[in-house]
Design a protein around this motif. Structure first.
Motif, PDB file in Angstrom:
ATOM      1  N   PRO A 235       0.832  -1.202   0.000  1.00  0.00           N
ATOM      2  CA  PRO A 235       0.000   0.000   0.000  1.00  0.00           C
ATOM      3  C   PRO A 235       0.867   1.253   0.000  1.00  0.00           C
ATOM      4  N   THR A 238      -2.490   5.751  -0.716  1.00  0.00           N
ATOM      5  CA  THR A 238      -3.920   5.805  -0.438  1.00  0.00           C
ATOM      6  C   THR A 238      -4.164   6.366   0.956  1.00  0.00           C
ATOM      7  N   TYR A 240      -6.353   6.524   4.275  1.00  0.00           N
ATOM      8  CA  TYR A 240      -7.298   5.683   5.012  1.00  0.00           C
ATOM      9  C   TYR A 240      -7.882   6.474   6.176  1.00  0.00           C
ATOM     10  N   THR A 242      -9.411   7.408   9.777  1.00  0.00           N
ATOM     11  CA  THR A 242      -9.197   6.886  11.120  1.00  0.00           C
ATOM     12  C   THR A 242     -10.427   7.182  11.977  1.00  0.00           C
ATOM     13  N   PRO A 247      -7.140  11.595   7.854  1.00  0.00           N
ATOM     14  CA  PRO A 247      -6.778  10.290   7.290  1.00  0.00           C
ATOM     15  C   PRO A 247      -5.274  10.048   7.365  1.00  0.00           C
ATOM     16  N   ASN A 290      -6.867  -3.059   0.113  1.00  0.00           N
ATOM     17  CA  ASN A 290      -7.393  -1.773   0.578  1.00  0.00           C
ATOM     18  C   ASN A 290      -8.650  -1.952   1.428  1.00  0.00           C
ATOM     19  N   ARG A 291      -9.485  -2.909   1.082  1.00  0.00           N
ATOM     20  CA  ARG A 291     -10.698  -3.148   1.878  1.00  0.00           C
ATOM     21  C   ARG A 291     -10.335  -3.584   3.293  1.00  0.00           C
ATOM     22  N   LEU A 293      -7.419  -3.038   4.905  1.00  0.00           N
ATOM     23  CA  LEU A 293      -6.737  -1.958   5.614  1.00  0.00           C
ATOM     24  C   LEU A 293      -7.707  -0.850   6.011  1.00  0.00           C
ATOM     25  N   GLU A 294      -8.610  -0.503   5.129  1.00  0.00           N
ATOM     26  CA  GLU A 294      -9.554   0.571   5.435  1.00  0.00           C
ATOM     27  C   GLU A 294     -10.432   0.210   6.625  1.00  0.00           C
ATOM     28  N   ILE A 297      -7.905   0.158   9.855  1.00  0.00           N
ATOM     29  CA  ILE A 297      -7.369   1.462  10.243  1.00  0.00           C
ATOM     30  C   ILE A 297      -8.472   2.360  10.768  1.00  0.00           C
ATOM     31  N   GLY A 298      -9.672   2.203  10.254  1.00  0.00           N
ATOM     32  CA  GLY A 298     -10.797   3.003  10.715  1.00  0.00           C
ATOM     33  C   GLY A 298     -11.156   2.779  12.170  1.00  0.00           C
ATOM     34  N   CYS A 302      -6.140   8.330  15.418  1.00  0.00           N
ATOM     35  CA  CYS A 302      -5.095   8.746  14.491  1.00  0.00           C
ATOM     36  C   CYS A 302      -3.727   8.882  15.162  1.00  0.00           C
TER      37      CYS A 302
END
Length: 396
Positions: A235, A238, A240, A242, A247, A290-291, A293-294, A297-298, A302
């Motif tokens: 990655p 991109t 992401y 938080t 992001p 990405n799915r 990690l998103e 990380i969400g 942060c």
């Protein structure tokens, strides 16, 4: 550092003036020659909404201030024979001339390399054009971005081609111009004499394509818009979201960094997954990665996530707006005269105790130094300065 250097800046807008400011920061005397018929550099009037200044001499826009600190301004009509005579007298004293005329225009003004080098054989002449010294077509950054592939590559995959938010082609050309001029100065010190240094916005842009160009030239891969993603790494780039704060952006360039990322996120098995265990595998399964990690990380705050990533040497940062950029000490240190209303951004990113930047002149008002430059450089009497002004050869 370059206190003995005298630079004549015949350039306008961004690329040439950025090179002029670079030399001013290193201590050179830089005289900006401006056109009385146009009221000087056009960027003096390029103001953002709400950025109007009060006062009679409202001629220093924020845009102009970004690349004109440390200079003296002289207004000289080069369409006149006497104006050209003054330019040639100044050229005899100069080490470097910076020009951004379209091919053919400089000759009509007596400001081309052949004319000025005949006056001063040791002169180093830096020329910025749109498409090269043989093409008369004018070059503008937005058009160059379009024609060099940058707009095609910039933006979301399902969105339109998008211009970059700064005149990056001018910035790239300015850096190439500075490099060429410094090499020419070194060569002159070694007995090589004067030189013509040519840089075009288009060539600077194409050279700036870097890996995107070689992805096509070497690998036959036709680069397309990918948003913030990187064509060769994942990655990388991109943003992401938080759970709090801005992001986070990752720049994971090695498999070891990816392993550390997975440990910080509490997903150690992800690094062993054959779809993600190597960079090649990750770029091939970018959307699935990405799915994952998103979603993960969400769930993180942060600041806590960044601290953990930095402790494990995982390259990561947050998306900042421009005011937040200058809250960082490193960015603040790059500011010219940060306590003044007309603060700008340093072109020289390596502060040096003798580079003159601490005492740089503010960006000059139009024609502010016409009389003083003529007196100091050409030993003109006040009577001659007055006569040139009456004949509309100079403004002051």
């Amino acid at each position: 550092m370059l206190d003995d250097l005298f630079v004549l800046e015949l350039a306008s807008v961004l690329a040439g003036p950025s090179a002029g400011q670079f030399f001013a920061e290193l201590g050179a005397t830089v005289v900006k020659v401006e056109n009385p018929k146009t009221g000087g550099d056009v960027t003096r009037r390029w103001r953002a909404p709400g950025a109007e200044q009060e006062g009679e001499q409202n001629d220093r826009s924020a845009y102009f201030c970004c690349c004109n600190h440390g200079k003296r301004s002289i207004a000289l009509d080069l369409s006149t024979e006497r104006g050209q005579d003054v330019l040639h007298d100044l050229t005899r004293e100069a080490d470097v001339a910076l020009a951004s005329y379209r091919p053919g225009t400089a000759k009509a003004l007596g400001a081309d390399y052949d004319t000025l080098s005949a006056v001063n054989p040791d002169l180093i002449y830096g020329h910025v054009t749109g498409y090269g010294p043989e093409r008369k077509r004018a070059g503008y950054d937005a058009v160059i971005q379009a024609e060099s592939g940058f707009m095609h590559l910039n933006g979301d995959p399902d969105g339109p081609p998008t211009k970059l938010p700064v005149a990056l082609m001018d910035v790239l050309a300015a850096h190439q111009l500075k490099e060429g001029l410094l090499v020419a100065l070194l060569n002159r010190e070694r007995g090589g004499g004067g030189a013509y240094v040519s840089v075009s916005l288009f060539q600077a842009a194409v050279s700036g394509l870097a890996n995107q160009a070689t992805n096509w030239l070497v690998g036959g891969h036709r680069p397309q818009r990918m948003g913030s993603a990187h064509p060769n790494i994942a990655p990388y780039g991109t943003a992401y979201p938080t759970a709090s704060g801005p992001p986070v952006v990752l720049a994971v360039g090695t498999d070891r960094q990816f392993e550390a990322l997975c440990e910080v996120l509490g997903l150690p098995d992800l690094a062993d997954n054959p779809n993600f265990s190597t960079n090649t595998a990750r770029t091939g399964h970018r959307e699935a990665l990405n799915r994952v990690l998103e979603a993960r990380i969400g769930q993180f705050e942060c600041d806590a996530l960044l601290e953990a990533l930095h402790e494990r040497s995982v390259p990561a940062g947050v998306v900042r707006d421009i005011p937040a950029v200058f809250e960082q000490s490193t960015a603040e240190a790059m500011m010219i005269n940060p306590d003044e209303d007309l603060a700008g951004l340093r072109q020289v990113a390596f502060p040096h105790p003798d580079d003159g930047s601490s005492s740089l002149l503010p960006p000059p008002h139009y024609a502010e130094h016409t009389a003083s430059v003529l007196r100091e450089r050409l030993d003109c009497s006040q009577e001659r300065v007055d006569a040139l002004a009456r004949e509309n050869v100079v403004d002051r």
